[in-house]
Design a protein around this motif. Structure first.
Motif, PDB file in Angstrom:
ATOM      1  N   PRO A  67    -125.041  38.262  12.452  1.00 61.46           N
ATOM      2  CA  PRO A  67    -125.396  37.506  11.432  1.00 61.46           C
ATOM      3  C   PRO A  67    -126.418  37.557  11.098  1.00 61.46           C
ATOM      4  O   PRO A  67    -127.412  38.379  11.401  1.00 61.46           O
ATOM      5  CB  PRO A  67    -126.108  36.417  12.611  1.00 61.46           C
ATOM      6  CG  PRO A  67    -125.215  36.167  13.445  1.00 61.46           C
ATOM      7  CD  PRO A  67    -124.925  37.364  14.209  1.00 61.46           C
ATOM      8  N   VAL A  92    -129.071  36.029   7.841  1.00 60.63           N
ATOM      9  CA  VAL A  92    -129.900  34.829   7.348  1.00 60.63           C
ATOM     10  C   VAL A  92    -131.285  35.790   6.933  1.00 60.63           C
ATOM     11  O   VAL A  92    -132.061  36.308   6.976  1.00 60.63           O
ATOM     12  CB  VAL A  92    -130.889  34.081   9.258  1.00 60.63           C
ATOM     13  CG1 VAL A  92    -131.630  32.793   8.677  1.00 60.63           C
ATOM     14  CG2 VAL A  92    -129.084  34.186   9.527  1.00 60.63           C
ATOM     15  N   SER A  96    -113.472  39.250   7.914  1.00 58.04           N
ATOM     16  CA  SER A  96    -114.018  38.698   8.465  1.00 58.04           C
ATOM     17  C   SER A  96    -114.910  39.458   8.295  1.00 58.04           C
ATOM     18  O   SER A  96    -115.320  40.079   9.143  1.00 58.04           O
ATOM     19  CB  SER A  96    -113.490  37.808   9.500  1.00 58.04           C
ATOM     20  OG  SER A  96    -113.443  38.834  10.385  1.00 58.04           O
ATOM     21  N   PRO A 110    -119.671  37.773  10.305  1.00 59.60           N
ATOM     22  CA  PRO A 110    -120.450  36.839  11.057  1.00 59.60           C
ATOM     23  C   PRO A 110    -121.277  35.746   9.965  1.00 59.60           C
ATOM     24  O   PRO A 110    -120.552  35.955   8.251  1.00 59.60           O
ATOM     25  CB  PRO A 110    -121.180  37.654  11.587  1.00 59.60           C
ATOM     26  CG  PRO A 110    -121.274  39.206  10.134  1.00 59.60           C
ATOM     27  CD  PRO A 110    -119.955  38.816  10.192  1.00 59.60           C
ATOM     28  N   VAL A 111    -121.658  34.841  10.898  1.00 57.69           N
ATOM     29  CA  VAL A 111    -122.481  34.412   9.617  1.00 57.69           C
ATOM     30  C   VAL A 111    -123.309  35.036   8.250  1.00 57.69           C
ATOM     31  O   VAL A 111    -124.082  35.085   8.949  1.00 57.69           O
ATOM     32  CB  VAL A 111    -123.542  32.880  10.688  1.00 57.69           C
ATOM     33  CG1 VAL A 111    -124.099  32.490  10.299  1.00 57.69           C
ATOM     34  CG2 VAL A 111    -122.196  32.303  11.629  1.00 57.69           C
ATOM     35  N   ILE A 112    -122.993  34.065   7.572  1.00 59.16           N
ATOM     36  CA  ILE A 112    -124.266  34.642   6.441  1.00 59.16           C
ATOM     37  C   ILE A 112    -124.824  33.428   6.087  1.00 59.16           C
ATOM     38  O   ILE A 112    -124.216  32.619   5.555  1.00 59.16           O
ATOM     39  CB  ILE A 112    -123.783  35.289   5.532  1.00 59.16           C
ATOM     40  CG1 ILE A 112    -123.148  36.740   5.925  1.00 59.16           C
ATOM     41  CG2 ILE A 112    -124.500  35.966   4.266  1.00 59.16           C
ATOM     42  CD1 ILE A 112    -122.139  37.718   5.425  1.00 59.16           C
ATOM     43  N   ILE A 113    -126.186  33.095   6.281  1.00 62.41           N
ATOM     44  CA  ILE A 113    -126.485  31.348   5.609  1.00 62.41           C
ATOM     45  C   ILE A 113    -128.440  31.669   5.323  1.00 62.41           C
ATOM     46  O   ILE A 113    -128.107  32.980   5.449  1.00 62.41           O
ATOM     47  CB  ILE A 113    -126.470  30.881   6.584  1.00 62.41           C
ATOM     48  CG1 ILE A 113    -127.040  31.158   8.481  1.00 62.41           C
ATOM     49  CG2 ILE A 113    -125.436  30.205   7.091  1.00 62.41           C
ATOM     50  CD1 ILE A 113    -127.609  30.406   8.955  1.00 62.41           C
ATOM     51  N   HIS A 156    -116.478  31.120   0.179  1.00 64.49           N
ATOM     52  CA  HIS A 156    -116.174  30.690   1.278  1.00 64.49           C
ATOM     53  C   HIS A 156    -116.837  32.241   2.711  1.00 64.49           C
ATOM     54  O   HIS A 156    -116.359  32.044   4.431  1.00 64.49           O
ATOM     55  CB  HIS A 156    -115.084  31.388   1.578  1.00 64.49           C
ATOM     56  CG  HIS A 156    -114.825  33.303   1.618  1.00 64.49           C
ATOM     57  ND1 HIS A 156    -115.237  33.453   0.355  1.00 64.49           N
ATOM     58  CD2 HIS A 156    -114.085  33.779   2.287  1.00 64.49           C
ATOM     59  CE1 HIS A 156    -114.414  34.498   0.043  1.00 64.49           C
ATOM     60  NE2 HIS A 156    -114.369  34.756   0.933  1.00 64.49           N
ATOM     61  N   GLY A 212    -123.024  30.739   2.993  1.00 61.10           N
ATOM     62  CA  GLY A 212    -123.610  29.261   3.042  1.00 61.10           C
ATOM     63  C   GLY A 212    -124.728  29.093   2.688  1.00 61.10           C
ATOM     64  O   GLY A 212    -125.620  29.747   3.559  1.00 61.10           O
ATOM     65  N   GLN A 220    -127.538  26.036   2.943  1.00 55.07           N
ATOM     66  CA  GLN A 220    -128.099  24.675   3.090  1.00 55.07           C
ATOM     67  C   GLN A 220    -129.507  24.538   2.284  1.00 55.07           C
ATOM     68  O   GLN A 220    -130.541  25.196   1.853  1.00 55.07           O
ATOM     69  CB  GLN A 220    -128.279  25.223   4.707  1.00 55.07           C
ATOM     70  CG  GLN A 220    -127.853  25.339   4.489  1.00 55.07           C
ATOM     71  CD  GLN A 220    -127.766  25.240   6.783  1.00 55.07           C
ATOM     72  OE1 GLN A 220    -128.746  24.756   7.123  1.00 55.07           O
ATOM     73  NE2 GLN A 220    -127.284  26.137   7.417  1.00 55.07           N
ATOM     74  N   PRO A 275    -128.455  30.965  13.799  1.00 54.40           N
ATOM     75  CA  PRO A 275    -126.798  31.498  14.945  1.00 54.40           C
ATOM     76  C   PRO A 275    -127.257  31.990  16.446  1.00 54.40           C
ATOM     77  O   PRO A 275    -128.131  32.466  16.488  1.00 54.40           O
ATOM     78  CB  PRO A 275    -126.171  32.931  14.565  1.00 54.40           C
ATOM     79  CG  PRO A 275    -126.269  32.504  13.018  1.00 54.40           C
ATOM     80  CD  PRO A 275    -127.460  31.859  13.004  1.00 54.40           C
ATOM     81  N   GLN A 289    -126.142  34.142  18.353  1.00 59.95           N
ATOM     82  CA  GLN A 289    -125.994  35.830  18.465  1.00 59.95           C
ATOM     83  C   GLN A 289    -127.290  36.351  17.149  1.00 59.95           C
ATOM     84  O   GLN A 289    -126.887  36.334  16.158  1.00 59.95           O
ATOM     85  CB  GLN A 289    -124.896  36.079  17.777  1.00 59.95           C
ATOM     86  CG  GLN A 289    -124.591  38.233  17.854  1.00 59.95           C
ATOM     87  CD  GLN A 289    -123.024  38.287  16.565  1.00 59.95           C
ATOM     88  OE1 GLN A 289    -122.237  37.505  16.506  1.00 59.95           O
ATOM     89  NE2 GLN A 289    -122.782  40.182  17.286  1.00 59.95           N
TER      90      GLN A 289
END
Length: 374
Positions: A192, A194, A251, A253-256, A279, A282, A284, A294, A296
């Protein structure tokens, strides 16, 4: 051809690696630049795919220069101007460095301009216009001691502008610097990512774009498309090659990222959408202390205010203290990378940096600080 990539200070080594990866030869890191050799296909490829340069300059002449008169005559005989600069074309002259009797860049640029328009009047009886914003040909002159190097700039505007960032906040991070910082962080697209103070979202957008193989120059036009020796077929082949590298369905991992100011997150979301990454990335609207990470462990990156362009030191000390507390409480096992231009503020994190990489952010001397969170 001999060429120069103009790079952010502190990213010369990373820039040289990128040039080599894309096919450049004899690459040599310099201060705020890298020298290299390339054929035309490689030069086109770099304009489409290189993420770190501000500019890519194609050298066309070197000549001795001991003063204004020698500069004037040297420019006139340096190149086939009859083929390359018709009076119907506008041009601009950028200057770096200095030499004997040529210590002011505006005066030096004027000498180059006079040499060219005087030659045009001899050839055609008319001259080109000067256009600082949108020229047909952009010349770059670098003076060093008693030598002049004349180059063509492949693009009138800086290559850091990708086209996705219409919305920016105060003191935005340039896209090429953001890309270089992500490369220095070692984020590999497997864990991830962040940004707890995401601002315009530039760090996240550049990271996702790199891992998806999105060419930063694929949507823009370049001055070199109007050069006398431009090869449309070769250009089309390099465009096709750049598009083939895209992995939009890969694909990740989470990228926020987050910010507590709704107007800032609206800007960031707009930029993410313009980059075609809504897509993947993200955004917030919340205080970072309320951001759920996340499970992980991953990499946290951020460019908080330094108290120079945005905020005041006394307002920011609490921000840095809170960021350090948040990282230690919720991000055990993560890596934190933080860009800082104010050492007194970074000390407020109450964490010890394992790496300190000097970089320049808009003329501000900074450190890209790495913390292994335990």
């Amino acid at each position: 051809m001999q060429a120069i990539a103009v790079l952010p200070q502190g990213l010369e080594e990373e820039g040289a690696k990128e040039l080599s990866t894309l096919g450049a030869k004899a690459v040599r890191p310099l201060r705020r630049a890298a020298a290299f050799e390339a054929d035309m296909a490689c030069f086109y490829r770099l304009h489409l795919q290189a993420r770190l340069p501000f500019r890519l300059l194609r050298e066309i002449a070197q000549f001795p220069c001991q003063g204004p008169k020698e500069l004037y005559s040297g420019v006139q005989s340096a190149f086939d101007w009859e083929r390359w600069l018709h009076p119907s074309m506008s041009f601009r002259v950028d200057v770096t460095g200095s030499g004997p009797g040529l210590t002011h860049s505006h005066f030096t640029a004027l000498q180059v301009k006079n040499a060219l328009v005087d030659l045009q009047r001899q050839l055609w009886g008319e001259r080109s216009d000067i256009d600082l914003q949108d020229p047909a040909l952009c010349l770059h002159l670098h003076l060093s001691r008693d030598c002049a190097v004349l180059s063509l700039d492949g693009s009138a505007g800086s290559l850091h502008r990708r086209g996705y960032r219409a919305a920016v906040g105060a003191a935005p991070l340039k896209e090429n610097l953001a890309a270089g910082l992500i490369k220095l962080s070692g984020w590999d697209g497997c864990v991830p990512l962040v940004d707890p103070l995401c601002g315009s979202g530039t760090l996240l957008i550049e990271a996702a774009s790199m891992k998806l193989g999105l060419a930063p120059g694929i949507q823009r036009s370049f001055l070199m498309e109007g050069w006398a020796d431009f090869n449309p077929q070769l250009w089309s082949e390099e465009q096709a090659r750049a598009k083939q590298r895209e992995r939009r369905d890969q694909s990740l991992p989470v990228i926020i990222g987050c910010d507590r100011d709704p107007s800032i997150t609206t800007q960031a979301k707009t930029n993410v959408a313009e980059a075609g990454l809504d897509h993947v990335v993200g955004i917030q609207t919340c205080d970072f202390r309320d951001l759920e990470l996340p499970k992980q462990p991953g990499v946290m990156v951020c460019n908080p205010p330094y108290g120079i362009r945005v905020g005041q030191d006394e307002d920011l000390t609490a921000l840095y203290e809170s960021l350090g507390q948040y990282a230690k409480q919720y991000a055990s096992g993560w890596q934190l990378w933080l860009l800082n231009g104010n050492p007194s503020l970074s000390r407020s994190l109450q964490m010890k940096a394992s790496r300190r990489i000097p970089v320049s952010n808009g003329g501000i001397e900074c450190r890209w600080l790495n913390y292994a969170i335990r």
